[in-house]
Design a protein around this motif. Structure first.
Motif, PDB file in Angstrom:
ATOM      1  N   LEU A 150       0.833  -1.208   0.000  1.00 29.71           N
ATOM      2  CA  LEU A 150       0.000   0.000   0.000  1.00 29.71           C
ATOM      3  C   LEU A 150       0.868   1.259   0.000  1.00 29.71           C
ATOM      4  O   LEU A 150       0.632   2.195  -0.771  1.00 29.71           O
ATOM      5  CB  LEU A 150      -0.869   0.031   1.255  1.00 29.71           C
ATOM      6  N   LEU A 151       1.855   1.282   0.893  1.00 30.79           N
ATOM      7  CA  LEU A 151       2.701   2.471   1.007  1.00 30.79           C
ATOM      8  C   LEU A 151       3.479   2.716  -0.288  1.00 30.79           C
ATOM      9  O   LEU A 151       3.607   3.856  -0.743  1.00 30.79           O
ATOM     10  CB  LEU A 151       3.675   2.310   2.181  1.00 30.79           C
ATOM     11  N   GLN A 152       3.945   1.634  -0.896  1.00 27.88           N
ATOM     12  CA  GLN A 152       4.705   1.792  -2.140  1.00 27.88           C
ATOM     13  C   GLN A 152       3.855   2.350  -3.273  1.00 27.88           C
ATOM     14  O   GLN A 152       4.344   3.058  -4.128  1.00 27.88           O
ATOM     15  CB  GLN A 152       5.299   0.444  -2.580  1.00 27.88           C
ATOM     16  N   GLY A 153       2.567   1.999  -3.248  1.00 28.04           N
ATOM     17  CA  GLY A 153       1.692   2.445  -4.333  1.00 28.04           C
ATOM     18  C   GLY A 153       1.117   3.828  -4.099  1.00 28.04           C
ATOM     19  O   GLY A 153       0.527   4.430  -5.004  1.00 28.04           O
ATOM     20  N   ALA A 154       1.269   4.350  -2.875  1.00 25.38           N
ATOM     21  CA  ALA A 154       0.557   5.573  -2.486  1.00 25.38           C
ATOM     22  C   ALA A 154       0.894   6.772  -3.367  1.00 25.38           C
ATOM     23  O   ALA A 154       0.010   7.533  -3.765  1.00 25.38           O
ATOM     24  CB  ALA A 154       0.868   5.892  -1.023  1.00 25.38           C
ATOM     25  N   ARG A 155       2.165   6.942  -3.679  1.00 22.22           N
ATOM     26  CA  ARG A 155       2.594   8.141  -4.422  1.00 22.22           C
ATOM     27  C   ARG A 155       1.954   8.217  -5.811  1.00 22.22           C
ATOM     28  O   ARG A 155       1.622   9.288  -6.288  1.00 22.22           O
ATOM     29  CB  ARG A 155       4.110   8.136  -4.553  1.00 22.22           C
ATOM     30  N   ALA A 156       1.781   7.065  -6.422  1.00 17.94           N
ATOM     31  CA  ALA A 156       1.258   7.059  -7.797  1.00 17.94           C
ATOM     32  C   ALA A 156      -0.266   7.119  -7.843  1.00 17.94           C
ATOM     33  O   ALA A 156      -0.849   7.260  -8.917  1.00 17.94           O
ATOM     34  CB  ALA A 156       1.752   5.812  -8.527  1.00 17.94           C
ATOM     35  N   ARG A 157      -0.931   6.998  -6.687  1.00 17.69           N
ATOM     36  CA  ARG A 157      -2.399   6.985  -6.687  1.00 17.69           C
ATOM     37  C   ARG A 157      -2.965   8.287  -6.151  1.00 17.69           C
ATOM     38  O   ARG A 157      -2.329   8.977  -5.361  1.00 17.69           O
ATOM     39  CB  ARG A 157      -2.921   5.847  -5.789  1.00 17.69           C
ATOM     40  N   THR A 158      -4.198   8.584  -6.544  1.00 14.86           N
ATOM     41  CA  THR A 158      -4.924   9.692  -5.926  1.00 14.86           C
ATOM     42  C   THR A 158      -5.384   9.222  -4.547  1.00 14.86           C
ATOM     43  O   THR A 158      -5.351   8.012  -4.240  1.00 14.86           O
ATOM     44  CB  THR A 158      -6.165  10.077  -6.747  1.00 14.86           C
ATOM     45  N   LEU A 159      -5.840  10.168  -3.728  1.00  8.19           N
ATOM     46  CA  LEU A 159      -6.341   9.805  -2.395  1.00  8.19           C
ATOM     47  C   LEU A 159      -7.495   8.826  -2.520  1.00  8.19           C
ATOM     48  O   LEU A 159      -7.594   7.841  -1.771  1.00  8.19           O
ATOM     49  CB  LEU A 159      -6.775  11.077  -1.652  1.00  8.19           C
ATOM     50  N   GLU A 160      -8.349   9.095  -3.497  1.00  4.84           N
ATOM     51  CA  GLU A 160      -9.518   8.223  -3.705  1.00  4.84           C
ATOM     52  C   GLU A 160      -9.047   6.808  -4.080  1.00  4.84           C
ATOM     53  O   GLU A 160      -9.510   5.810  -3.511  1.00  4.84           O
ATOM     54  CB  GLU A 160     -10.385   8.831  -4.815  1.00  4.84           C
ATOM     55  N   GLU A 161      -8.114   6.738  -5.022  1.00  4.98           N
ATOM     56  CA  GLU A 161      -7.607   5.425  -5.458  1.00  4.98           C
ATOM     57  C   GLU A 161      -6.919   4.700  -4.306  1.00  4.98           C
ATOM     58  O   GLU A 161      -7.050   3.484  -4.141  1.00  4.98           O
ATOM     59  CB  GLU A 161      -6.609   5.592  -6.618  1.00  4.98           C
ATOM     60  N   GLN A 162      -6.164   5.461  -3.512  1.00  9.79           N
ATOM     61  CA  GLN A 162      -5.439   4.843  -2.389  1.00  9.79           C
ATOM     62  C   GLN A 162      -6.435   4.306  -1.360  1.00  9.79           C
ATOM     63  O   GLN A 162      -6.240   3.228  -0.791  1.00  9.79           O
ATOM     64  CB  GLN A 162      -4.487   5.870  -1.749  1.00  9.79           C
ATOM     65  N   SER A 163      -7.515   5.045  -1.153  1.00  4.63           N
ATOM     66  CA  SER A 163      -8.539   4.601  -0.188  1.00  4.63           C
ATOM     67  C   SER A 163      -9.158   3.292  -0.661  1.00  4.63           C
ATOM     68  O   SER A 163      -9.381   2.372   0.139  1.00  4.63           O
ATOM     69  CB  SER A 163      -9.631   5.657  -0.037  1.00  4.63           C
ATOM     70  N   VAL A 164      -9.390   3.208  -1.959  1.00  2.58           N
ATOM     71  CA  VAL A 164      -9.941   1.968  -2.518  1.00  2.58           C
ATOM     72  C   VAL A 164      -8.948   0.817  -2.294  1.00  2.58           C
ATOM     73  O   VAL A 164      -9.309  -0.277  -1.853  1.00  2.58           O
ATOM     74  CB  VAL A 164     -10.266   2.139  -4.025  1.00  2.58           C
ATOM     75  N   ALA A 165      -7.675   1.104  -2.559  1.00  2.00           N
ATOM     76  CA  ALA A 165      -6.640   0.069  -2.384  1.00  2.00           C
ATOM     77  C   ALA A 165      -6.572  -0.389  -0.932  1.00  2.00           C
ATOM     78  O   ALA A 165      -6.424  -1.585  -0.640  1.00  2.00           O
ATOM     79  CB  ALA A 165      -5.286   0.606  -2.846  1.00  2.00           C
ATOM     80  N   GLU A 166      -6.693   0.553   0.012  1.00  2.72           N
ATOM     81  CA  GLU A 166      -6.692   0.195   1.438  1.00  2.72           C
ATOM     82  C   GLU A 166      -7.844  -0.756   1.749  1.00  2.72           C
ATOM     83  O   GLU A 166      -7.689  -1.757   2.469  1.00  2.72           O
ATOM     84  CB  GLU A 166      -6.837   1.455   2.318  1.00  2.72           C
ATOM     85  N   GLY A 167      -9.000  -0.429   1.189  1.00  2.00           N
ATOM     86  CA  GLY A 167     -10.179  -1.265   1.435  1.00  2.00           C
ATOM     87  C   GLY A 167      -9.990  -2.690   0.921  1.00  2.00           C
ATOM     88  O   GLY A 167     -10.346  -3.668   1.592  1.00  2.00           O
ATOM     89  N   ILE A 168      -9.383  -2.780  -0.273  1.00  2.00           N
ATOM     90  CA  ILE A 168      -9.173  -4.106  -0.871  1.00  2.00           C
ATOM     91  C   ILE A 168      -8.209  -4.930  -0.015  1.00  2.00           C
ATOM     92  O   ILE A 168      -8.459  -6.104   0.302  1.00  2.00           O
ATOM     93  CB  ILE A 168      -8.636  -3.957  -2.320  1.00  2.00           C
TER      94      ILE A 168
END
Ligand code: ACO
Length: 271
Positions: free
Chosen positions: A242-260
Motif C-alpha cells: 500500500l505504502l509503495q503504491g501511495a505516491r502514484a495513486r490519488t487519495l480516492e484510489e489509495q482509499s480503494v486500495a486500502e479497502g481491498i
C-alpha cells in the motif's frame, strides 16, 4: 540464536572465475538474511560480478526471509564501481568501459538492466531491506544504500553520488529513491555537485532513518530488525504494498486500495 541453530545458506554468492570479483556473502538465519559486501581491502568496490551475485541472491532468497540487511565489511560500506572499469584492461573477465563503448549500445543497455536486477529486488513487498552504512558510500555504493527501504548509518558515513563527476549518470536504480527521499532540488544539488553528504545532513534530509556511533551500528540494526519482525508478516507485506503504491495513486484510489487489502486481511484473519 546459537550458532548451531543459524541456518547458513549460500556462503559466497559467487561461482566460477568471477567469484573473487563478486565478493558478496549471504547468511540466512530464519527470517533474517544478511548480505555482506566482503572485499574490505578494496573498500567493497563493486563489479558486474557483484551485481550478478546480488541478483542471484534475490532470485533464490528463501521464502521465510522477512528482513534483508545489506552491509559492507571494513571501514567503508562501498567505494562504488571498481575503478578498473575505467582502464583499458578493465576487470578480468568483465570487460571495461572502453570495450563496452565499442559494443552495440543495446548490448550494454541490456547489461545495465541485468546489473540493476541486483538492486531492484530489495524493494519487494515481501521483505524489508535495511542498509547498514558506515564510512564511504560512493556512487554504486550510495545507490546500493538507496536501493534498500531503510538506511541506518554510522556517524562517519559519507554519501557521494560521484558519477556525474566521472562523466556518467547514476544508473543503478538510485535516482528515483533519491528524489523521493530528499526532493528534486536536493537531489540535483547532491548529484550535480558530487558533493559529500555527512551523517548529520543525511539524517536531516531523510536519507538516514537513524545515526549511531560506529561501534553501535550492528546493535542498532539488530534492534530495527527485532521491531520489524514484531508485526504480523502478512499485514506487513500488504502495508508495504500500500505504502509503495501511495505516491502514484490519488487519495480516492489509495482509499480503494486500502479497502481491498483490508478486506483480504479480515478474510484471512477471521474467515
Ligand atoms: N575501485 C577499485 N579499488 C578501490 C576503489 C574502487 N572504487 N576504492 C578503493 N579501492 C582500493 C584502493 O585502490 C586501495 O587498494 P590498494 O590497497 O591495493 O592500493 C584500497 O581500496 C584502499 O583504498 P584507499 O584509497 O587507500 O582507502 P582510503 O580509506 O584512504 O580511501 C576512498 C577510501 C575515499 C573510498 C578512496 O579509496 C576512493 O576515493 N575510492 C574511489 C571512489 C570512486 O571514485 N568510486 C567510483 C564512484 S562512481 C560509481 O560507482 C559508478
Amino acid at each position: 540464536m546459537a550458532e548451531a541453530q543459524a541456518q547458513q545458506r549460500g556462503g559466497y554468492a559467487d561461482d566460477g572465475p568471477a567469484s573473487a570479483e563478486g565478493g558478496v556473502r549471504l547468511e540466512v538465519d530464519g527470517e533474517i538474511a544478511t548480505i555482506t559486501l566482503a572485499r574490505p581491502d578494496k573498500r567493497n568496490a563493486q563489479t558486474f560480478a557483484t551485481w550478478s551475485a546480488l541478483a542471484r541472491i534475490g532470485e533464490s532468497l528463501p521464502e521465510q526471509v522477512r528482513v534483508v540487511v545489506v552491509k559492507g565489511e571494513g571501514p567503508s560500506f562501498s567505494a562504488g564501481i571498481d575503478l578498473r572499469m575505467f582502464t583499458p584492461e578493465g576487470v578480468p573477465g568483465q570487460g571495461s568501459f572502453s570495450s563496452a563503448a565499442k559494443s552495440d549500445g543495446a548490448d550494454f543497455e541490456q547489461r545495465i538492466r541485468q546489473a540493476q536486477a541486483g538492486f531492484l529486488w530489495l524493494r519487494r513487498p515481501e521483505i524489508v531491506s535495511i542498509a547498514a552504512v558506515q564510512g564511504h558510500a560512493i556512487g554504486a555504493g550510495f545507490q546500493l544504500a538507496l536501493a534498500c527501504d531503510l538506511r541506518i548509518v554510522a556517524d562517519d558515513v559519507s554519501f557521494c553520488m560521484k558519477e556525474p563527476a566521472l562523466g556518467l549518470v547514476p544508473d543503478l536504480t538510485g535516482t528515483k529513491p533519491l528524489v523521493e527521499l530528499v526532493g528534486l532540488a536536493k537531489a540535483i544539488d547532491i548529484c550535480l555537485t558530487a558533493r559529500t553528504v555527512h551523517a548529520d545532513e543525511a539524517m536531516r534530509i531523510g536519507l538516514a532513518e537513524r545515526v549511531v556511533a560506529g561501534g553501535d551500528l550492528d546493535q542498532a540494526v539488530r534492534e530495527k530488525v527485532t521491531q520489524l519482525l514484531s508485526t504480523n508478516r502478512d499485514a506487513a507485506v500488504a502495508t508495504k504494498r500500500l505504502l509503495q503504491g501511495a505516491r502514484a495513486r490519488t487519495l480516492e484510489e489509495q482509499s480503494v486500495a486500502e479497502g481491498i487489502e483490508q478486506a483480504a486481511r479480515i478474510k484471512a484473519l477471521f474467515g
